[in-house]
Design a protein around this motif. Structure first.
Motif, mmCIF file in Angstrom:
data_model
loop_
_atom_site.group_PDB
_atom_site.id
_atom_site.type_symbol
_atom_site.label_atom_id
_atom_site.label_comp_id
_atom_site.label_asym_id
_atom_site.label_seq_id
_atom_site.Cartn_x
_atom_site.Cartn_y
_atom_site.Cartn_z
ATOM 1 N N TYR A 1 -4.319 -2.470 -0.890
ATOM 2 C CA TYR A 1 -4.965 -2.654 0.412
ATOM 3 C C TYR A 1 -4.910 -4.114 0.839
ATOM 4 O O TYR A 1 -4.640 -4.421 2.000
ATOM 5 N N PHE A 2 -5.148 -5.027 -0.101
ATOM 6 C CA PHE A 2 -5.086 -6.458 0.214
ATOM 7 C C PHE A 2 -3.677 -6.869 0.640
ATOM 8 O O PHE A 2 -3.487 -7.529 1.661
ATOM 9 N N MET A 3 -2.678 -6.469 -0.137
ATOM 10 C CA MET A 3 -1.301 -6.865 0.173
ATOM 11 C C MET A 3 -0.815 -6.194 1.456
ATOM 12 O O MET A 3 -0.123 -6.825 2.256
ATOM 13 N N ALA A 4 -1.160 -4.933 1.669
ATOM 14 C CA ALA A 4 -0.746 -4.242 2.891
ATOM 15 C C ALA A 4 -1.303 -4.964 4.115
ATOM 16 O O ALA A 4 -0.589 -5.157 5.109
ATOM 17 N N GLU A 5 -2.549 -5.394 4.035
ATOM 18 C CA GLU A 5 -3.131 -6.142 5.156
ATOM 19 C C GLU A 5 -2.411 -7.470 5.349
ATOM 20 O O GLU A 5 -2.061 -7.837 6.471
ATOM 21 N N ASP A 6 -2.155 -8.185 4.269
ATOM 22 C CA ASP A 6 -1.465 -9.474 4.360
ATOM 23 C C ASP A 6 -0.061 -9.316 4.939
ATOM 24 O O ASP A 6 0.399 -10.156 5.698
ATOM 25 N N LEU A 7 0.621 -8.226 4.589
ATOM 26 C CA LEU A 7 1.990 -8.000 5.031
ATOM 27 C C LEU A 7 2.075 -7.281 6.384
ATOM 28 O O LEU A 7 3.161 -7.101 6.919
ATOM 29 N N GLY A 8 0.937 -6.862 6.917
ATOM 30 C CA GLY A 8 0.937 -6.149 8.191
ATOM 31 C C GLY A 8 1.401 -4.707 8.065
ATOM 32 O O GLY A 8 1.931 -4.143 9.014
ATOM 33 N N CYS A 9 1.188 -4.110 6.905
ATOM 34 C CA CYS A 9 1.596 -2.725 6.658
ATOM 35 C C CYS A 9 0.421 -1.782 6.892
ATOM 36 O O CYS A 9 -0.736 -2.182 6.825
ATOM 37 N N ASN A 10 0.731 -0.518 7.115
ATOM 38 C CA ASN A 10 -0.280 0.516 7.218
ATOM 39 C C ASN A 10 -0.834 0.766 5.820
ATOM 40 O O ASN A 10 -0.095 1.180 4.930
ATOM 41 N N LYS A 11 -2.125 0.542 5.632
ATOM 42 C CA LYS A 11 -2.748 0.665 4.312
ATOM 43 C C LYS A 11 -2.766 2.086 3.771
ATOM 44 O O LYS A 11 -2.843 2.294 2.571
ATOM 45 N N GLU A 12 -2.717 3.062 4.668
ATOM 46 C CA GLU A 12 -2.832 4.459 4.249
ATOM 47 C C GLU A 12 -1.478 5.123 4.020
ATOM 48 O O GLU A 12 -1.415 6.267 3.598
ATOM 49 N N SER A 13 -0.380 4.431 4.318
ATOM 50 C CA SER A 13 0.947 5.004 4.087
ATOM 51 C C SER A 13 1.226 5.105 2.597
ATOM 52 O O SER A 13 0.657 4.372 1.792
ATOM 53 N N LEU A 14 2.117 6.014 2.251
ATOM 54 C CA LEU A 14 2.499 6.174 0.847
ATOM 55 C C LEU A 14 2.993 4.847 0.283
ATOM 56 O O LEU A 14 3.746 4.124 0.935
ATOM 57 N N ALA A 15 2.570 4.569 -0.915
ATOM 58 C CA ALA A 15 2.991 3.358 -1.615
ATOM 59 C C ALA A 15 2.797 3.591 -3.103
ATOM 60 O O ALA A 15 1.990 4.431 -3.512
ATOM 61 N N SER A 16 3.544 2.833 -3.897
ATOM 62 C CA SER A 16 3.420 2.919 -5.352
ATOM 63 C C SER A 16 3.629 1.544 -5.965
ATOM 64 O O SER A 16 4.335 0.704 -5.401
ATOM 65 N N PHE A 17 3.017 1.347 -7.106
ATOM 66 C CA PHE A 17 3.350 0.231 -7.977
ATOM 67 C C PHE A 17 4.122 0.816 -9.148
ATOM 68 O O PHE A 17 3.838 1.935 -9.585
ATOM 69 N N PHE A 18 5.053 0.051 -9.652
ATOM 70 C CA PHE A 18 5.753 0.424 -10.876
ATOM 71 C C PHE A 18 5.654 -0.738 -11.844
ATOM 72 O O PHE A 18 5.973 -1.874 -11.479
ATOM 73 N N LEU A 19 5.220 -0.474 -13.045
ATOM 74 C CA LEU A 19 5.377 -1.443 -14.109
ATOM 75 C C LEU A 19 6.872 -1.529 -14.355
ATOM 76 O O LEU A 19 7.556 -0.512 -14.377
ATOM 77 N N SER A 20 7.395 -2.739 -14.496
ATOM 78 C CA SER A 20 8.847 -2.866 -14.689
ATOM 79 C C SER A 20 9.146 -3.818 -15.835
ATOM 80 O O SER A 20 8.298 -4.590 -16.263
#
Length: 172
Positions: free
Chosen positions: A34-53
């Motif tokens: 939510y923090f990064m989506a706001e900073d980047l101007g993205c929709n916070k509720e859109s599908l998103a994922s983190f991946f450990l890499s």
């Protein structure tokens, strides 16, 4: 003693895009999203994922914004972002995450742990330390800004110079 993680975010779509963040080690992945989506101007509720890499940015384990309802969570199966804090995934400098902000086009940001330090009571966390360049458009890579470095902008003027603007043949 509370710790703060310093994270660096890069984009493979624009070599001049950079974000440095400071986040508490115990921030849940969904709150980080939510923090990064706001900073980047993205929709916070859109599908998103983190991946450990791993060190080669290969996906190891997925953490989704939406709980997929998988009861028997395995090492390889997706887990909800709300079930993990960043300190459970990143342990030392150069540990990495991928932030998949456009799953339909498989577009991601690259996040790396670049440091850790004691919490400073003077600041509210999470926070953006450094922001360079505009982020890619969330849904259409063709609409993403074409960020130029300061050097490239200066060099544009140089490339337009033809070399004979001040030359006067009568002087010689």
């Amino acid at each position: 003693m509370s710790m703060i993680f310093k994270l660096r975010m890069l984009s493979n779509e624009d070599e001049n895009f950079l974000r440095d963040y400071e986040v508490p080690y115990d921030i849940k992945l969904d709150d980080l999203h939510y923090f990064m989506a706001e900073d980047l101007g993205c929709n916070k509720e859109s599908l998103a994922s983190f991946f450990l890499s791993n060190k080669n940015w290969e996906k190891i384990q997925e953490f989704t914004l939406i709980d997929m309802g998988i009861e028997d969570e395995t090492e390889d199966g997706p887990a909800p972002m709300s079930s993990r804090v960043i300190g459970q995934l990143l342990h030392k400098n150069n540990d990495r995450l991928l932030y998949l902000f456009d799953p339909f086009m498989d577009r991601a940001m690259y996040i790396e742990l670049i440091g850790a330090e004691k919490l400073n009571e003077q600041f509210d966390y999470p926070r953006t330390l450094l922001a360079n360049g505009s982020p890619p458009d969330q849904f259409n890579p063709d609409l993403s800004p074409d960020n130029k470095s300061i050097f490239e902008e200066v060099m544009d003027d140089f490339y337009d110079f033809e070399g004979d603007e001040l030359y006067d043949e009568d002087l010689y």
